[in-house]
Design a protein around this motif. Structure first.
Motif, PDB file in Angstrom:
ATOM      1  N   TRP A 172       0.833  -1.195   0.000  1.00 41.99           N
ATOM      2  CA  TRP A 172       0.000   0.000   0.000  1.00 41.99           C
ATOM      3  C   TRP A 172       0.876   1.256   0.000  1.00 41.99           C
ATOM      4  O   TRP A 172       1.929   1.304   0.643  1.00 41.99           O
ATOM      5  CB  TRP A 172      -0.899   0.031   1.225  1.00 41.99           C
ATOM      6  CG  TRP A 172      -1.865  -1.121   1.304  1.00 41.99           C
ATOM      7  CD1 TRP A 172      -2.243  -1.951   0.300  1.00 41.99           C
ATOM      8  CD2 TRP A 172      -2.570  -1.556   2.476  1.00 41.99           C
ATOM      9  NE1 TRP A 172      -3.150  -2.883   0.758  1.00 41.99           N
ATOM     10  CE2 TRP A 172      -3.368  -2.660   2.090  1.00 41.99           C
ATOM     11  CE3 TRP A 172      -2.609  -1.132   3.797  1.00 41.99           C
ATOM     12  CZ2 TRP A 172      -4.195  -3.341   2.985  1.00 41.99           C
ATOM     13  CZ3 TRP A 172      -3.435  -1.804   4.698  1.00 41.99           C
ATOM     14  CH2 TRP A 172      -4.219  -2.893   4.283  1.00 41.99           C
ATOM     15  N   LEU A 196      -0.895   4.922   7.314  1.00 46.06           N
ATOM     16  CA  LEU A 196      -1.227   5.434   5.989  1.00 46.06           C
ATOM     17  C   LEU A 196      -0.620   6.814   5.742  1.00 46.06           C
ATOM     18  O   LEU A 196      -0.558   7.270   4.609  1.00 46.06           O
ATOM     19  CB  LEU A 196      -2.742   5.493   5.799  1.00 46.06           C
ATOM     20  CG  LEU A 196      -3.480   4.152   5.751  1.00 46.06           C
ATOM     21  CD1 LEU A 196      -4.948   4.369   5.429  1.00 46.06           C
ATOM     22  CD2 LEU A 196      -2.845   3.204   4.734  1.00 46.06           C
ATOM     23  N   ASP A 248      -1.803   3.856  12.459  1.00 46.22           N
ATOM     24  CA  ASP A 248      -3.244   3.712  12.258  1.00 46.22           C
ATOM     25  C   ASP A 248      -3.876   2.890  13.380  1.00 46.22           C
ATOM     26  O   ASP A 248      -3.318   1.875  13.819  1.00 46.22           O
ATOM     27  CB  ASP A 248      -3.525   3.021  10.922  1.00 46.22           C
ATOM     28  CG  ASP A 248      -3.446   3.983   9.752  1.00 46.22           C
ATOM     29  OD1 ASP A 248      -2.503   4.798   9.723  1.00 46.22           O
ATOM     30  OD2 ASP A 248      -4.317   3.911   8.870  1.00 46.22           O
ATOM     31  N   LYS A 298     -10.191  -0.981   7.747  1.00 42.45           N
ATOM     32  CA  LYS A 298      -9.314  -1.699   6.831  1.00 42.45           C
ATOM     33  C   LYS A 298      -9.766  -3.156   6.706  1.00 42.45           C
ATOM     34  O   LYS A 298     -10.361  -3.716   7.635  1.00 42.45           O
ATOM     35  CB  LYS A 298      -7.860  -1.684   7.326  1.00 42.45           C
ATOM     36  CG  LYS A 298      -7.101  -0.394   7.049  1.00 42.45           C
ATOM     37  CD  LYS A 298      -7.438   0.687   8.028  1.00 42.45           C
ATOM     38  CE  LYS A 298      -6.574   1.930   7.852  1.00 42.45           C
ATOM     39  NZ  LYS A 298      -6.945   3.004   8.774  1.00 42.45           N
ATOM     40  N   THR A 348      -8.466  -0.091   2.166  1.00 43.43           N
ATOM     41  CA  THR A 348      -8.306   0.917   3.222  1.00 43.43           C
ATOM     42  C   THR A 348      -9.210   2.133   3.066  1.00 43.43           C
ATOM     43  O   THR A 348      -9.206   3.003   3.949  1.00 43.43           O
ATOM     44  CB  THR A 348      -6.851   1.432   3.273  1.00 43.43           C
ATOM     45  OG1 THR A 348      -6.573   2.219   2.105  1.00 43.43           O
ATOM     46  CG2 THR A 348      -5.860   0.289   3.351  1.00 43.43           C
TER      47      THR A 348
END
Length: 561
Positions: free
Chosen positions: A160, A186, A193, A230, A248
Motif C-alpha cells: 500500500w 497510511l 493507524d 481496513k 483501506t
C-alpha cells in the motif's frame, strides 16, 4: 468550568439558537499556530485567538473550525495527536479552550474542533504501551501490527502507498535488538493507524466526542473520514476497485461508526454537527456519508480543485448539488485550506487547478491576475447554496509564501524527496499591523527597539501592504470585499441554503439566480460582458467599465421578484 450541556437548561442560548444554523453557516478555519501570538514566543495560541474575536465578529462568521489543538509532537502539523483531552502547551491550556468556546458563543460564534480518528501519534500512551507489550499482546490489537513477508519477515505486509508518498509500514525492534513486527501508518511513521475493529478504539472516540460536546463545542470536523476501516485480510489494492472494495478506503463498515457518532451528537441540546473530510469520487458513495443518521455535511473538494474555467466550475457545481440532493444535505464551498495553495497564487498560474502532485518550487504566478480571480471567486462561492468555509488569511488576499527550504517542516516536502514545497506556504502567520515582521502577529518585545520573537515561519516583507490594519479602511481591499459579502449574505434570505437556477449567459460566464431576486454573474472570459436586467448592484468584485462586467469579475445583482 465544564458544563453538563446535555441538560437544555444549562445550555447557552447561543448554542441552541437555530437548529439549522449549519446549513448556511460561514465557517472560518483557524490554524492556531499561525493566527495570533499572545505571549511573544512566535507561535500562535488560544489567548491570541480570544484577543481577535472582535475581528472575527466584524468579519461576519458564524463558526470557527480549529485544526487540531491537542498535545502533539507536531510531526504532521498537529494531526499526530498524543492526547485528545488536553491542549498543546504552546497553544495554552484546557481552561483557555473553554474560555474561548464560551467567549465566542457570547458573540454568536460557534466552535468546531478537529477529530483525527484514523491514527494517533506514536507518542500516544496506547502506542507506547503497544511497543512495550510486544507481539501478540492485547495492547497491540488496538493498532495494525503484523509480521512481515519473506523468510525473515523483512518485507512489508502489503505494498500500500502512503497518502504522503512512500511506504505505509514501519518495522519495530524487539527488546533484544532483533527486527520485530511491522505497524501500519497510511500517513507518516509517527502516525500509527488505529484498528477500528477493536471495541476500545470505538469506545474511546465516543468518549472524546462527549468530552468536547460537554465543553460547548458545536461540532467536529472528521479528518480522513473514509479511511478508518481496513480489510483485516490485508489484500493488495486491485487494479479495478469495485465500490466498497478498496482495502483501506470507503469501506461499507465505516458507516456504522458515524451512525453511532450521530446518535451521540443528537443526544445534546443544540445541533452538534458532524463534518466529514470525505475524499470519495463516486457521487452516490459520497452522499451515503450524508444520510440523515450520519454526518450533517462533508467537504466539497471538487470545486476547489477545478481550474478557473466556466465549464469546469459549472460542471462541479452541478455535480455537487446533484450528489447532495438525494439525501437533502447542503453542499459546502471552500476555496482553500491549510493543505492547499492559496487562491491568489493558484488562480494566477497557467494551470489554475489544484493537485498535490503538481505543486512544485518556482512555478510562475501572476499575482495581479490571481488576486482579481480570487476576488471574483470569493463572491461566486459566497453566492452558492449551502455553507461557506473561509481559510484564515484568504480574506486578506494573502498569496502562497515561497519559503526557504531550510525552514520547511511539512512531511510532504521531505517524503517527496524535496521536489514538493509542501503545505507550509499557506500556513505562514497572519499579518495584523505594522510595516515589518512580525506584523503584529506577536506583541512588541521588551527590547528598546520593540522587537518581538520571530514567527515560527517567516512572513514575506511584501505583506506590509496586506495587513488587517492596511486593509480595513480601504474600500478596494480584499478584506473590505469579504466583509461586505458576508454582511449581504447574512442579510439576504435568498443566499445561503436553498435553490439555484441557472440563467442564460455567455459561454464563459456563470449566471444563476438565488431565490426570487438575487442574481450572481461571474465573468471568466477575456472580454467584458453585459449584465442581465436588474434594479441595483449589491456588490461587485471589480468596478464596472462602461456598464460592463470586466473579465475575471463577479457581480451580485438585485432584481424585482
Amino acid at each position: 468550568m465544564t458544563m453538563p450541556l446535555a441538560d437544555p437548561a444549562t445550555v447557552p442560548p447561543a448554542l441552541v439558537g437555530d437548529p439549522l444554523w449549519w446549513r448556511s453557516a460561514v465557517i472560518y478555519q483557524v490554524y492556531v499556530r499561525s493566527f495570533a501570538d499572545s505571549d511573544g514566543d512566535g507561535t500562535g495560541d488560544l489567548r491570541g485567538v480570544r484577543s481577535r474575536l472582535g475581528y472575527l465578529k466584524e468579519l461576519g462568521v458564524d463558526a470557527l473550525w480549529f485544526n487540531p489543538w491537542y498535545p502533539s509532537p507536531l510531526a504532521d502539523g498537529g494531526y499526530d495527536v498524543s492526547d485528545y483531552r488536553d491542549i498543546h502547551p504552546s497553544f495554552g491550556t484546557l481552561e483557555d479552550a473553554e474560555l474561548l468556546i464560551s467567549e465566542a458563543l457570547e458573540l454568536g460564534i460557534r466552535t468546531i474542533i478537529d477529530i483525527v480518528p484514523n491514527h494517533v501519534s506514536s507518542e500516544h500512551a496506547w502506542f507506547r504501551a503497544a511497543l512495550a507489550a510486544g507481539p501478540g499482546s492485547p495492547e497491540r490489537e488496538r493498532f495494525w501490527f503484523h509480521p512481515g513477508k519473506g523468510p525473515n519477515g523483512d518485507e512489508m505486509p502489503t505494498g500500500w502507498v502512503s497518502n504522503f508518498q512512500g511506504d505505509t509500514w514501519t518495522r519495530t525492534t524487539n527488546p533484544d535488538g532483533t527486527p520485530g513486527e511491522w505497524y501500519l501508518h497510511l500517513f507518516t511513521p509517527e502516525q500509527p493507524d488505529l484498528n477500528w475493529n477493536h471495541p476500545d478504539v470505538r469506545r474511546e472516540h465516543e468518549e472524546i466526542l462527549r468530552f468536547w460536546f460537554d465543553r460547548g463545542v458545536a461540532g467536529v470536523r472528521i479528518d480522513s473520514a473514509g479511511l478508518l476501516i481496513k480489510d483485516p485480510a490485508l489484500p493488495e489494492v486491485p487494479e479495478v476497485v469495485e465500490p466498497g472494495g478498496h482495502p483501506t478506503e470507503d469501506r461499507d463498515e465505516v458507516h456504522e461508526v458515524y451512525r453511532a457518532w450521530r446518535g451521540i451528537a443528537d443526544s445534546y441540546a443544540g445541533t452538534r454537527v458532524l463534518v466529514g473530510e470525505v475524499w470519495v469520487p463516486d457521487a452516490a458513495r459520497f452522499a451515503a456519508y450524508l444520510r440523515p443518521d450520519e454526518m450533517h455535511t462533508a467537504f466539497n473538494f471538487d470545486f476547489m480543485a477545478r481550474p478557473w474555467d466556466a465549464a469546469e466550475l459549472r460542471a462541479s457545481i452541478d455535480l455537487m448539488l446533484a450528489a447532495h440532493a438525494p439525501v437533502g444535505a447542503p453542499s459546502t464551498w471552500v476555496l482553500s485550506n491549510h493543505d492547499v495553495t492559496r487562491p491568489v497564487t493558484r488562480y494566477g498560474r497557467e494551470d489554475s487547478s489544484f493537485a498535490f502532485v503538481r505543486k512544485r518550487f518556482g512555478t510562475p504566478t501572476d499575482l495581479e491576475l490571481g488576486t482579481r480571480r480570487a476576488r471574483a471567486a470569493a463572491l461566486l462561492t459566497a453566492a452558492l447554496p449551502g455553507s461557506l468555509y473561509l481559510y484564515q488569511g484568504d480574506e486578506l488576499g494573502l498569496p502562497e509564501a515561497e519559503l526557504p527550504r531550510e525552514v520547511l517542516e511539512d512531511p510532504m516536502h521531505f517524503r517527496s524527496g524535496g521536489v514538493d514545497p509542501g503545505r507550509d506556504g499557506c500556513r505562514v502567520p497572519l499579518p495584523w499591523r505594522g510595516t515589518r515582521e512580525p506584523f503584529g502577529f506577536s506583541p512588541d518585545g521588551p527590547g528598546p527597539d520593540g522587537d518581538a520573537a520571530a514567527p515560527w515561519l517567516p512572513q514575506p516583507a511584501e505583506w506590509a501592504a496586506l495587513t488587517v490594519q492596511a486593509q480595513q479602511a480601504d474600500p478596494g481591499s480584499m478584506l473590505w470585499l469579504y466583509r461586505q459579502a458576508l454582511r449581504i449574505r447574512k442579510r439576504e434570505a435568498a443566499l445561503g441554503d436553498g435553490s439555484l437556477t441557472w440563467l442564460e449567459s455567455e459561454p464563459d460566464a456563470l449566471v444563476f439566480q438565488r431565490g426570487d431576486d438575487i442574481v450572481n454573474v461571474t465573468n471568466l472570459g477575456d472580454r467584458p460582458i453585459a449584465l442581465p436586467d436588474h434594479e441595483s448592484i449589491l456588490l461587485s468584485s471589480t468596478p464596472l467599465v462602461g456598464g460592463l462586467l470586466p473579465p475575471d469579475s463577479t457581480a451580485w445583482l438585485h432584481r424585482s421578484a
